[in-house]
Design a protein around this motif. Structure first.
Motif, PDB file in Angstrom:
ATOM      1  N   SER A 290     135.337  58.234  34.551  1.00 48.04           N
ATOM      2  CA  SER A 290     136.196  57.784  33.299  1.00 48.04           C
ATOM      3  C   SER A 290     134.487  57.141  31.868  1.00 48.04           C
ATOM      4  CB  SER A 290     137.354  57.817  32.897  1.00 48.04           C
ATOM      5  OG  SER A 290     137.847  56.648  33.651  1.00 48.04           O
ATOM      6  N   GLU A 291     134.719  56.375  32.647  1.00 51.91           N
ATOM      7  CA  GLU A 291     133.443  56.206  32.055  1.00 51.91           C
ATOM      8  C   GLU A 291     131.769  55.854  32.421  1.00 51.91           C
ATOM      9  OE1 GLU A 291     134.151  52.788  29.926  1.00 51.91           O
ATOM     10  OE2 GLU A 291     136.140  52.481  30.425  1.00 51.91           O
TER      11      GLU A 291
ATOM     12  N   PHE B 159     138.061  45.967  23.076  1.00 52.45           N
ATOM     13  CA  PHE B 159     138.114  47.144  23.565  1.00 52.45           C
ATOM     14  C   PHE B 159     137.542  47.920  23.547  1.00 52.45           C
ATOM     15  CE2 PHE B 159     141.927  45.112  21.567  1.00 52.45           C
ATOM     16  CZ  PHE B 159     143.654  45.476  22.685  1.00 52.45           C
ATOM     17  N   ILE B 160     136.103  47.290  22.881  1.00 53.44           N
ATOM     18  CA  ILE B 160     134.749  47.892  22.914  1.00 53.44           C
ATOM     19  C   ILE B 160     134.221  47.947  24.579  1.00 53.44           C
ATOM     20  CG2 ILE B 160     132.133  48.457  22.805  1.00 53.44           C
ATOM     21  CD1 ILE B 160     133.289  47.189  20.226  1.00 53.44           C
ATOM     22  N   SER B 161     134.471  49.223  24.980  1.00 49.49           N
ATOM     23  CA  SER B 161     134.215  49.641  27.317  1.00 49.49           C
ATOM     24  C   SER B 161     132.371  48.914  26.994  1.00 49.49           C
ATOM     25  CB  SER B 161     133.660  50.677  27.297  1.00 49.49           C
ATOM     26  OG  SER B 161     133.593  51.158  28.169  1.00 49.49           O
TER      27      SER B 161
ATOM     28  N   ILE C 168     128.511  51.905  37.534  1.00 46.70           N
ATOM     29  CA  ILE C 168     129.697  52.807  36.584  1.00 46.70           C
ATOM     30  C   ILE C 168     129.742  54.133  37.244  1.00 46.70           C
ATOM     31  CG2 ILE C 168     129.682  53.733  34.358  1.00 46.70           C
ATOM     32  CD1 ILE C 168     128.544  51.203  33.197  1.00 46.70           C
ATOM     33  N   VAL C 169     128.619  54.751  38.202  1.00 48.68           N
ATOM     34  CA  VAL C 169     128.685  56.343  38.184  1.00 48.68           C
ATOM     35  C   VAL C 169     129.684  56.352  39.472  1.00 48.68           C
ATOM     36  CG1 VAL C 169     127.279  58.038  39.244  1.00 48.68           C
ATOM     37  CG2 VAL C 169     126.643  56.972  37.104  1.00 48.68           C
TER      38      VAL C 169
ATOM     39  N   LEU D 175     140.723  55.497  22.955  1.00 46.49           N
ATOM     40  CA  LEU D 175     140.922  56.463  23.269  1.00 46.49           C
ATOM     41  C   LEU D 175     141.475  56.411  24.840  1.00 46.49           C
ATOM     42  CD1 LEU D 175     139.354  59.825  21.776  1.00 46.49           C
ATOM     43  CD2 LEU D 175     141.855  58.866  21.529  1.00 46.49           C
ATOM     44  N   LEU D 176     140.416  55.875  25.750  1.00 44.77           N
ATOM     45  CA  LEU D 176     140.936  55.672  27.347  1.00 44.77           C
ATOM     46  C   LEU D 176     141.626  54.088  27.633  1.00 44.77           C
ATOM     47  CD1 LEU D 176     137.104  56.737  28.383  1.00 44.77           C
ATOM     48  CD2 LEU D 176     139.188  57.626  29.093  1.00 44.77           C
TER      49      LEU D 176
END
Length: 411
Positions: free
Chosen positions: A380-381, A127-129, A374-375, A410-411
């Protein structure tokens, strides 16, 4: 319930060929961890020898009781920086009290990791992005570089200065830079860049530190230059140690221990899984939690601060041909021998040379490829990554980890 003797699964694989491969990989790992251990202890605010001790007993225990056949545990950049950020406000770095607090954090992290293993909480790391890890390590890289400006330039920058204060101090006192110190740091940095880019199979840290130390010897002999050095390290086995068991100390250190546990396990499992994809091995997350927990508990009684999986040493271990965890065990055992042989020569190692190497480590922590990825793919990330990065620079590091984990959930 974790397996109390997981090494039974790989012992039958040992034969002449695998043992030979593991011995060579172990020797490579032991040589590489020498400069890394001293460098990471410098980041952590610990006496230099503790970085080596953290790469001996914890590495052996993690290899024996973990799940991965290629993961190598020991001191890491991120764990060292979080430790310094948390403990430097409570005690003078390098002091006996500071070391005691670091040992206490290690046993607390170990107990938390074993508790998570017993309750089968291995999946919680999922769960840790990944964006949290990327943002945090990038922030850690910037902080490491900022913290080493003092050793790289010889300026008397006040301890505990914020990043912007360090930059301002550098501009205001530019004329007071110790040029012999700066020359040593620059020579080390340039050597490290050249070796890393053009001779990837050569351990760039070792070559860079040797060149920096040689420049220091020449400057001292020809120009009488004065500069700070690491100093001779004790040539001894990891001495027995004892963490604090005072309830008030544990309460004070609880947030640090929780934050370090979350990040250490994320780091260790990410590395183990990445290598498992390449080797075709199955990773048991709960067993890995158990092995990491035992390694930190053992480390707290053998002069080691918080240890976790090292990306550099684990990747090197795999690339060097390691077949089983015997390679990591051999690396830990050989490191003990190398400490006896080479520790007295640390007196010739300038702090500026260590700073030059740590600048390279800091640059390596900024994962430009994944940041760009990621960008491009997720707003959101990108927001999570940016928040964690900025938080790491302006807030406490452990708070940045908590904030990143909360945003991920949360996401």
């Amino acid at each position: 319930m974790p397996d109390l003797m997981p090494f039974r699964s790989w012992l039958p694989l040992l034969n002449g060929k695998t043992i030979s491969s593991d011995l060579m990989a172990g020797l490579t790992g032991a040589v590489v961890v020498l400069p890394q251990g001293v460098a990471f202890a410098t980041i952590a605010g610990m006496p230099p020898e503790y970085g080596l001790y953290a790469g001996i007993v914890p590495a052996i225990v993690a290899a024996l009781f973990g799940s991965s056949w290629h993961l190598v545990s020991g001191p890491t950049t991120a764990a060292s920086l979080v430790l310094f950020s948390s403990l430097s406000a409570l005690a003078e770095p390098g002091s006996a009290h500071y070391v005691k607090l670091a040992l206490t954090v290690a046993i607390m992290v170990g107990l938390l990791e074993i508790t998570m293993a017993l309750f089968k909480l291995g999946t919680i790391v999922n769960f840790i992005s990944h964006s949290v890890v990327i943002g945090f390590t990038a922030g850690a890289g910037v902080l490491i570089a900022i913290n080493q400006v003092k050793n790289f330039t010889g300026l008397a920058i006040p301890r505990g200065s914020h990043p912007h204060e360090v930059v301002m101090y550098l501009f205001e006192h530019f004329g007071s830079i110790s040029w012999p110190t700066f020359a040593i740091g620059l020579a080390t940095l340039a050597t490290g860049i050249v070796v890393r880019n053009h001779l990837p199979r050569v351990p760039y840290m070792i070559v860079a530190i040797l060149v920096g130390s040689l420049v220091g010897v020449v400057l001292k002999a020809t120009a009488g230059a004065q500069f700070a050095t690491v100093g001779a390290l004790p040539a001894s086995l990891p001495p027995l140690s004892a963490p604090s068991f005072e309830p008030e100390v544990w309460r004070q250190l609880a947030p640090t221990a929780v934050a370090m546990t979350m990040f250490a396990l994320t780091e260790a499992l990410s590395i183990a899984r990445a290598l498992a994809v390449r080797s075709g091995q199955h990773i048991d997350a709960n067993q890995e939690f158990f092995g990491q927990g035992l390694s930190n508990i053992a480390g707290s009684f053998f002069s080691g601060y918080v240890a976790t999986g090292s990306f550099n040493r684990s990747g090197l271990n795999y690339d060097a041909g390691a077949k089983t965890p015997l390679a990591a065990i051999v690396a830990g055992a050989l490191l003990m021998v190398l400490v006896f042989v080479l520790a007295p020569y640390a007196v010739y190692m300038p702090l500026a040379a260590m700073a030059g190497v740590l600048f390279l480590v800091a640059w390596g922590l900024v994962d430009w490829h994944h940041i760009a990825q990621i960008v491009k793919t997720s707003k959101s990330e990108t927001a999570v990554m940016t928040v964690v990065f900025v938080s790491a620079l302006v807030l406490e590091l452990e708070f940045a980890i908590f904030l990143g984990v909360m945003l991920s959930l949360l996401l």
